[in-house]
Design a protein around this motif. Structure first.
Motif, PDB file in Angstrom:
ATOM      1  N   PRO A  25      46.321 -66.134  89.310  1.00 58.78           N
ATOM      2  CA  PRO A  25      45.648 -65.753  90.541  1.00 58.78           C
ATOM      3  C   PRO A  25      44.555 -66.722  90.951  1.00 58.78           C
ATOM      4  O   PRO A  25      43.959 -67.420  90.132  1.00 58.78           O
ATOM      5  CB  PRO A  25      45.066 -64.377  90.201  1.00 58.78           C
ATOM      6  CG  PRO A  25      44.940 -64.361  88.721  1.00 58.78           C
ATOM      7  CD  PRO A  25      46.086 -65.191  88.213  1.00 58.78           C
ATOM      8  N   PHE A  26      44.298 -66.733  92.250  1.00 55.22           N
ATOM      9  CA  PHE A  26      43.241 -67.527  92.841  1.00 55.22           C
ATOM     10  C   PHE A  26      41.895 -67.086  92.287  1.00 55.22           C
ATOM     11  O   PHE A  26      41.613 -65.893  92.182  1.00 55.22           O
ATOM     12  CB  PHE A  26      43.283 -67.321  94.363  1.00 55.22           C
ATOM     13  CG  PHE A  26      42.156 -67.945  95.115  1.00 55.22           C
ATOM     14  CD1 PHE A  26      42.242 -69.260  95.545  1.00 55.22           C
ATOM     15  CD2 PHE A  26      41.022 -67.213  95.416  1.00 55.22           C
ATOM     16  CE1 PHE A  26      41.209 -69.825  96.269  1.00 55.22           C
ATOM     17  CE2 PHE A  26      39.987 -67.775  96.140  1.00 55.22           C
ATOM     18  CZ  PHE A  26      40.089 -69.082  96.565  1.00 55.22           C
ATOM     19  N   LYS A  27      41.063 -68.042  91.930  1.00 57.66           N
ATOM     20  CA  LYS A  27      39.738 -67.730  91.425  1.00 57.66           C
ATOM     21  C   LYS A  27      38.736 -68.690  92.033  1.00 57.66           C
ATOM     22  O   LYS A  27      38.905 -69.903  91.964  1.00 57.66           O
ATOM     23  CB  LYS A  27      39.698 -67.854  89.896  1.00 57.66           C
ATOM     24  CG  LYS A  27      38.324 -67.520  89.284  1.00 57.66           C
ATOM     25  CD  LYS A  27      38.341 -67.701  87.770  1.00 57.66           C
ATOM     26  CE  LYS A  27      36.977 -67.394  87.171  1.00 57.66           C
ATOM     27  NZ  LYS A  27      36.970 -67.600  85.704  1.00 57.66           N
ATOM     28  N   ASN A 188      36.325 -62.527  99.157  1.00 60.25           N
ATOM     29  CA  ASN A 188      37.218 -63.336  98.339  1.00 60.25           C
ATOM     30  C   ASN A 188      38.626 -62.765  98.314  1.00 60.25           C
ATOM     31  O   ASN A 188      39.593 -63.477  98.038  1.00 60.25           O
ATOM     32  CB  ASN A 188      36.674 -63.447  96.912  1.00 60.25           C
ATOM     33  CG  ASN A 188      37.186 -64.665  96.186  1.00 60.25           C
ATOM     34  OD1 ASN A 188      37.237 -65.755  96.763  1.00 60.25           O
ATOM     35  ND2 ASN A 188      37.587 -64.511  94.945  1.00 60.25           N
ATOM     36  N   TYR A 191      41.251 -64.430 100.449  1.00 61.79           N
ATOM     37  CA  TYR A 191      41.708 -65.699  99.878  1.00 61.79           C
ATOM     38  C   TYR A 191      42.642 -65.485  98.694  1.00 61.79           C
ATOM     39  O   TYR A 191      43.605 -66.236  98.512  1.00 61.79           O
ATOM     40  CB  TYR A 191      40.502 -66.547  99.466  1.00 61.79           C
ATOM     41  CG  TYR A 191      39.791 -67.094 100.666  1.00 61.79           C
ATOM     42  CD1 TYR A 191      40.209 -68.265 101.284  1.00 61.79           C
ATOM     43  CD2 TYR A 191      38.732 -66.399 101.234  1.00 61.79           C
ATOM     44  CE1 TYR A 191      39.586 -68.731 102.416  1.00 61.79           C
ATOM     45  CE2 TYR A 191      38.105 -66.855 102.372  1.00 61.79           C
ATOM     46  CZ  TYR A 191      38.531 -68.024 102.962  1.00 61.79           C
ATOM     47  OH  TYR A 191      37.928 -68.476 104.099  1.00 61.79           O
ATOM     48  N   ARG A 192      42.357 -64.462  97.914  1.00 56.25           N
ATOM     49  CA  ARG A 192      43.275 -64.134  96.820  1.00 56.25           C
ATOM     50  C   ARG A 192      44.655 -63.811  97.365  1.00 56.25           C
ATOM     51  O   ARG A 192      45.672 -64.195  96.772  1.00 56.25           O
ATOM     52  CB  ARG A 192      42.731 -62.952  96.021  1.00 56.25           C
ATOM     53  CG  ARG A 192      41.512 -63.265  95.160  1.00 56.25           C
ATOM     54  CD  ARG A 192      40.929 -62.000  94.555  1.00 56.25           C
ATOM     55  NE  ARG A 192      41.957 -61.191  93.912  1.00 56.25           N
ATOM     56  CZ  ARG A 192      41.988 -59.863  93.948  1.00 56.25           C
ATOM     57  NH1 ARG A 192      41.064 -59.189  94.625  1.00 56.25           N
ATOM     58  NH2 ARG A 192      42.939 -59.206  93.337  1.00 56.25           N
ATOM     59  N   ALA A 196      47.765 -66.721  97.201  1.00 58.52           N
ATOM     60  CA  ALA A 196      48.615 -66.227  96.118  1.00 58.52           C
ATOM     61  C   ALA A 196      49.905 -67.030  96.044  1.00 58.52           C
ATOM     62  O   ALA A 196      50.482 -67.405  97.066  1.00 58.52           O
ATOM     63  CB  ALA A 196      48.938 -64.751  96.341  1.00 58.52           C
ATOM     64  N   GLU A 201      50.718 -61.066  92.419  1.00 58.39           N
ATOM     65  CA  GLU A 201      49.334 -61.497  92.663  1.00 58.39           C
ATOM     66  C   GLU A 201      48.917 -61.149  94.091  1.00 58.39           C
ATOM     67  O   GLU A 201      47.822 -60.620  94.334  1.00 58.39           O
ATOM     68  CB  GLU A 201      49.256 -63.008  92.429  1.00 58.39           C
ATOM     69  CG  GLU A 201      47.943 -63.647  92.768  1.00 58.39           C
ATOM     70  CD  GLU A 201      48.064 -65.166  92.805  1.00 58.39           C
ATOM     71  OE1 GLU A 201      47.144 -65.792  93.378  1.00 58.39           O
ATOM     72  OE2 GLU A 201      49.053 -65.718  92.298  1.00 58.39           O
ATOM     73  N   TYR A 202      49.789 -61.437  95.037  1.00 56.08           N
ATOM     74  CA  TYR A 202      49.508 -61.141  96.439  1.00 56.08           C
ATOM     75  C   TYR A 202      49.343 -59.641  96.662  1.00 56.08           C
ATOM     76  O   TYR A 202      48.387 -59.189  97.302  1.00 56.08           O
ATOM     77  CB  TYR A 202      50.631 -61.692  97.318  1.00 56.08           C
ATOM     78  CG  TYR A 202      50.693 -61.061  98.687  1.00 56.08           C
ATOM     79  CD1 TYR A 202      49.731 -61.354  99.654  1.00 56.08           C
ATOM     80  CD2 TYR A 202      51.701 -60.152  99.007  1.00 56.08           C
ATOM     81  CE1 TYR A 202      49.775 -60.762 100.910  1.00 56.08           C
ATOM     82  CE2 TYR A 202      51.756 -59.556 100.253  1.00 56.08           C
ATOM     83  CZ  TYR A 202      50.800 -59.859 101.202  1.00 56.08           C
ATOM     84  OH  TYR A 202      50.838 -59.266 102.440  1.00 56.08           O
ATOM     85  N   ALA A 205      46.018 -58.254  95.378  1.00 60.95           N
ATOM     86  CA  ALA A 205      44.908 -58.608  96.265  1.00 60.95           C
ATOM     87  C   ALA A 205      44.960 -57.783  97.551  1.00 60.95           C
ATOM     88  O   ALA A 205      43.927 -57.313  98.058  1.00 60.95           O
ATOM     89  CB  ALA A 205      44.949 -60.099  96.587  1.00 60.95           C
TER      90      ALA A 205
END
Length: 356
Positions: A25-27, A188, A191-192, A196, A201-202, A205
């Motif tokens: 995942p986006f961080k 955030n 953006y996650r 993604a 993951e998407y 979020a």
């Protein structure tokens, strides 16, 4: 994968754990340059009128926080503002909106030059907001979470008469709790979802985002502002995501559970803030759309910028004053926007109708 220029604030695409779909995942990474400008100068950077320059992109929600805070607090004469081109390249944020493509105060073409003056060959991304020391040309801080808190609490000697208390001490604990949820799931969260690389993951979020928006809508149903009865830092942080929601996040980042305009409470709340001096008069929808749709090539490889949505609704009556509250507490609204900082007509909602 790093996204150093995707939206202003530094970000990483990697994190511990995975979604079960073979992706991570986006961080968002922590700001590397976290010095603080304080009243006592304990980090070596004392508050001083005219010494520092705030570099911001009107496209970036993280930078927009600082632009709004600066205006609400009346710091325009004490802290000068540099506005970057909404389109950046591999060399970082550019000053191509200025004559000869150079910032007239710092004398640089790219924000990276201020980063390099502070730390040669800094390997991380070049992000906004950034505060630069004018005499040395060095970056002081890119700590987007702390910059606005310090403007509210450390720069008080330079605040305008009638400036609001954006981070009042009796409410700080509650403000911090509200802001933590807003940051994680909304600021955030979009953006996650948008960055993604896996379905799981998407979807995680997406669920977090819309669950939080529903909670915020419930909280705001019978109170005008997020904490207390005046505008605080919490409102600024939520606003900068909401104002971009229908224009970019709903489609570009696939945050399409509902549009902002489809939630009666959040839409009225966002319009209330937009029409409050210091908020909407800093928003440039043209910059916002140009940046997101043209810079994020991995998400929008054609670079086509959509014509819609119709943004003229931001000027409709909101009726939130019926809930009471005092936008500026015992203070007063900020004065007119300095002429040099006015948003061009191309970025204002009355000029951004669908099909125009």
């Amino acid at each position: 994968m790093s996204h150093p220029s995707s939206d202003g604030a530094p970000a990483d695409g990697a994190a511990d754990g995975n979604t079960g779909y073979g992706s991570k995942p986006f961080k968002r990474s922590r700001s590397h340059f976290a010095d603080r400008i304080t009243a006592d100068g304990r980090d070596g950077w004392p508050v001083e009128a005219g010494r520092y320059r705030l570099v911001a992109s009107r496209a970036c929600p993280w930078a927009s926080r600082a632009v709004i805070s600066r205006r609400l607090l009346g710091l325009e004469d004490a802290l000068s503002l540099a506005v970057t081109d909404p389109i950046q390249d591999h060399r970082s944020w550019r000053f191509t909106l200025d004559p000869d493509g150079r910032d007239p105060v710092l004398g640089i073409r790219f924000l990276r030059e201020a980063y390099d003056a502070r730390e040669t060959d800094y390997p991380g991304g070049v992000s906004v907001p950034a505060v630069v020391d004018v005499p040395s040309g060095q970056l002081v801080t890119n700590d987007f979470q702390q910059i606005t808190l310090d403007l509210a609490t450390e720069w008080t000697a330079l605040h305008r008469p009638g400036a609001p208390e954006l981070y009042p001490e009796p409410l700080r604990e509650e403000i911090d709790v509200v802001m933590a949820g807003v940051y994680r799931d909304v600021n955030n969260g979009v953006y996650r979802a948008g960055f993604a690389t896996g379905q799981g993951e998407y979807e995680a979020a997406f669920r977090d985002l819309f669950r939080r928006l529903e909670l915020l809508s419930g909280r705001l149903a019978d109170q005008r502002y997020l904490v207390g009865d005046t505008i605080t830092e919490a409102d600024i942080r939520l606003f900068t995501t909401l104002v971009r929601f229908d224009a970019v996040y709903h489609g570009h980042f696939k945050c399409n559970g509902f549009k902002l305009t489809e939630d009666r409470v959040l839409w009225a709340y966002a319009r209330d803030l937009f029409q409050t001096p210091g908020f909407g008069d800093t928003v440039d929808f043209h910059h916002i759309k140009q940046h997101y749709y043209r810079v994020h090539a991995g998400i929008n490889p054609t670079g086509i910028v959509p014509v819609g949505p119709d943004l003229s609704g931001w000027l409709l009556p909101h009726h939130r004053e019926e809930l009471g509250g005092r936008p500026f507490g015992h203070g007063t609204p900020p004065g007119p926007v300095p002429a040099a900082e006015e948003v061009p007509p191309s970025g204002r909602p009355e000029h951004l109708l669908t099909g125009s």
